[in-house]
Enzyme design. Structure first.
Site, short mmCIF file in Angstrom:
data_model
loop_
_atom_site.label_atom_id
_atom_site.label_comp_id
_atom_site.label_asym_id
_atom_site.label_seq_id
_atom_site.Cartn_x
_atom_site.Cartn_y
_atom_site.Cartn_z
N HIS A 80 14.31 -105.27 -21.54
CA HIS A 80 12.95 -104.95 -21.91
C HIS A 80 12.14 -106.21 -22.22
O HIS A 80 12.69 -107.23 -22.63
CB HIS A 80 12.94 -104.00 -23.12
CG HIS A 80 13.44 -102.62 -22.76
ND1 HIS A 80 13.32 -101.54 -23.60
CD2 HIS A 80 14.04 -102.16 -21.63
CE1 HIS A 80 13.82 -100.47 -23.00
NE2 HIS A 80 14.27 -100.82 -21.81
N GLU A 82 10.16 -107.04 -24.59
CA GLU A 82 10.19 -107.54 -25.98
C GLU A 82 11.48 -108.33 -26.22
O GLU A 82 11.46 -109.41 -26.84
CB GLU A 82 10.16 -106.35 -26.97
CG GLU A 82 9.00 -105.40 -26.78
CD GLU A 82 9.29 -104.26 -25.80
OE1 GLU A 82 9.91 -104.51 -24.75
OE2 GLU A 82 8.89 -103.13 -26.09
O1 LIG Z 1 9.52 -100.77 -24.85
C1 LIG Z 1 9.81 -100.83 -23.65
N1 LIG Z 1 9.83 -102.05 -23.03
C2 LIG Z 1 10.16 -102.21 -21.72
O2 LIG Z 1 10.17 -103.32 -21.19
N2 LIG Z 1 10.49 -101.07 -21.00
C3 LIG Z 1 10.81 -101.19 -19.58
C4 LIG Z 1 12.17 -100.71 -19.17
C5 LIG Z 1 11.94 -100.20 -17.78
O3 LIG Z 1 12.02 -101.29 -16.85
C6 LIG Z 1 10.52 -99.66 -17.83
C7 LIG Z 1 10.40 -98.18 -18.14
O4 LIG Z 1 10.55 -97.49 -16.95
P1 LIG Z 1 10.15 -95.95 -16.77
O5 LIG Z 1 8.74 -95.77 -17.35
O6 LIG Z 1 10.19 -95.73 -15.30
O7 LIG Z 1 11.17 -95.16 -17.56
O8 LIG Z 1 9.89 -100.37 -18.89
C8 LIG Z 1 10.48 -99.84 -21.57
C9 LIG Z 1 10.15 -99.67 -22.88
C10 LIG Z 1 10.18 -98.30 -23.47
O9 LIG Z 1 9.39 -98.11 -24.57
ZN LIG Z 2 12.90 -101.73 -25.53
#
Ligand SMILES: O=c1[nH]c(=O)n([C@H]2C[C@H](O)[C@@H](COP(=O)(O)O)O2)cc1CO
Ligand SMILES: [Zn+2]
Length: 162
Positions: A80, A82
């Site tokens: 992610h 963050e």
């Molecule tokens: O806080 C976040 N930070 C973050 O980087 N992500 C990323 C993980 C995945 O690559 C994408 C979420 O994919 P999707 O919306 O198709 O479930 O976003 C997802 C979250 C979920 O809150």
């Molecule tokens: Zn996350």
């Protein structure tokens, strides 16, 4: 009266703009997320976006959201934004810093945010706010005294020529 420009961008627009720009590096076809960590005195410390770890190529690991076999979906592999921003930091401590995020952090990122000492989250979207993961995230963040501030969009369109 000083002759300074009046239409310069605010700190919030600047840092959320950097988070938005970071998100543009993401290869995720459905959700691109960006993060920008900033010190108490408004210096950028780190940035990140969602993607696979080093050594895990975007063209061989799966970007699918769904599938019979979770082994072939992105969720096991994508780091992610963050967490990437926290792990990308090469300085000393992140204690007392703020994080600008384009999407509210999940429960796993919340643990990392709390443990590295980030004290404020400024978030834009909260599209997964009703999920158990984000509700658990808010539960931990509130309990740990992390300030949660929705970003007040100004609607200003920032154009950069590259
Ligand atoms: O806080 C976040 N930070 C973050 O980087 N992500 C990323 C993980 C995945 O690559 C994408 C979420 O994919 P999707 O919306 O198709 O479930 O976003 C997802 C979250 C979920 O809150
Ligand atoms: Zn996350």
């Amino acid at each position: 009266m000083s002759g300074k420009r009046q239409d310069y961008i605010s700190w919030d627009e600047y840092f959320m703009g950097v988070a938005e720009l970071s998100a543009m590096r993401s290869k995720d076809p459905s959700t691109q997320v960006g993060a920008c960590i900033v010190s108490q005195d408004n210096k950028i410390l780190s940035m990140g976006y969602n993607g696979f770890p080093k050594g895990c190529p975007d063209d061989t690991f799966p970007w699918e959201r769904e599938g019979d076999d979770p082994y072939e979906t992105k969720y096991f592999y994508s780091t992610h934004s963050e967490l990437n921003a926290i792990l990308n930091y090469r300085g000393g401590s992140l204690e007392g810093s703020k994080i600008y995020v384009t999407l509210f952090p999940c429960n796993e990122c919340a643990k990392a945010i709390i443990q590295c000492g980030i004290k404020t989250i400024i978030y834009a979207d909260d599209k997964y706010g009703d999920t158990a993961a984000v509700r658990a995230s808010k539960r931990m963040l509130r309990s740990a005294g992390v300030e949660l501030k929705p970003y007040k969009a100004t609607g200003r369109k920032l154009e950069v020529k590259v």
